[in-house]
Write a protein that holds these residues in place. Structure first.
Motif, mmCIF file in Angstrom:
data_model
loop_
_atom_site.group_PDB
_atom_site.id
_atom_site.type_symbol
_atom_site.label_atom_id
_atom_site.label_comp_id
_atom_site.label_asym_id
_atom_site.label_seq_id
_atom_site.Cartn_x
_atom_site.Cartn_y
_atom_site.Cartn_z
ATOM 1 N N TYR A 57 0.881 -1.157 0.261
ATOM 2 C CA TYR A 57 0.104 -0.078 0.009
ATOM 3 C C TYR A 57 1.032 1.081 0.041
ATOM 4 N N ASP A 58 1.810 1.335 0.727
ATOM 5 C CA ASP A 58 2.937 2.604 0.731
ATOM 6 C C ASP A 58 3.386 2.552 -0.504
ATOM 7 N N GLU A 61 0.885 3.969 -2.771
ATOM 8 C CA GLU A 61 0.539 5.384 -2.399
ATOM 9 C C GLU A 61 1.728 6.512 -3.129
ATOM 10 N N LYS A 62 2.878 6.020 -2.917
ATOM 11 C CA LYS A 62 3.984 6.492 -3.236
ATOM 12 C C LYS A 62 4.011 7.039 -4.690
ATOM 13 N N ILE A 66 -3.051 5.230 -5.029
ATOM 14 C CA ILE A 66 -4.131 5.242 -3.813
ATOM 15 C C ILE A 66 -3.657 6.202 -3.032
ATOM 16 N N VAL A 67 -4.652 6.757 -2.267
ATOM 17 C CA VAL A 67 -4.579 7.801 -1.162
ATOM 18 C C VAL A 67 -5.116 7.293 -0.091
ATOM 19 N N THR A 68 -4.301 7.291 1.344
ATOM 20 C CA THR A 68 -4.958 7.139 2.462
ATOM 21 C C THR A 68 -5.342 8.111 3.272
ATOM 22 N N SER A 74 -7.899 3.445 2.876
ATOM 23 C CA SER A 74 -7.220 3.778 1.484
ATOM 24 C C SER A 74 -8.048 3.497 0.360
ATOM 25 N N ALA A 77 -6.934 6.636 -6.010
ATOM 26 C CA ALA A 77 -6.569 8.011 -6.389
ATOM 27 C C ALA A 77 -7.258 8.327 -7.670
#
Length: 123
Positions: A57-58, A61-62, A66-68, A74, A77
């Protein structure tokens, strides 16, 4: 969300998760704004460590897939359409490069490849 893990793969499990979720987002199987399973529930479902799921997930997101939201979860995005097109073009280029390398090993000419591509494209 459908994720299949392979213990016999040389690819780390977090990368397998990352790639499969990314692919589902790019294909539109996971829609913009759609919530993803929590890190804990996905880990439980896949019978893997929470740390492994968090790392996937990190990475997502990076890379902007996705956005958390703290305390909420989550989500897929909003993806820039031009970025999506570039990403897809890059994937196609990589697959075409593989196909060209195989064709060269087989002794196919550029004309042979162009004819194959034309036939496949026209369906």
């Amino acid at each position: 969300m459908n994720i299949l893990l392979s213990n016999s793969s040389d690819e780390p499990i977090y990368q397998q998760i990352f790639k499969q979720i990314k692919e589902q987002i790019l294909k539109g199987e996971l829609a913009e704004g759609q919530s993803l399973p929590s890190i804990r529930s996905l880990a439980k479902e896949l019978k893997i460590s929470v740390i492994t799921t968090k790392r996937a997930y990190d990475e997502l997101e990076k890379d902007g897939y996705i956005v958390t939201v703290a305390g909420k979860g989550s989500y897929v995005a909003t993806i820039n359409k031009e970025m999506l097109r570039e990403t897809k073009m890059k994937m196609i280029e990589e697959k075409m490069t593989e196909a060209i390398d195989e064709a060269k090993l087989t002794g196919l000419t550029l004309e042979d490849l162009q004819e194959m591509l034309k036939l496949i494209y026209e369906g």
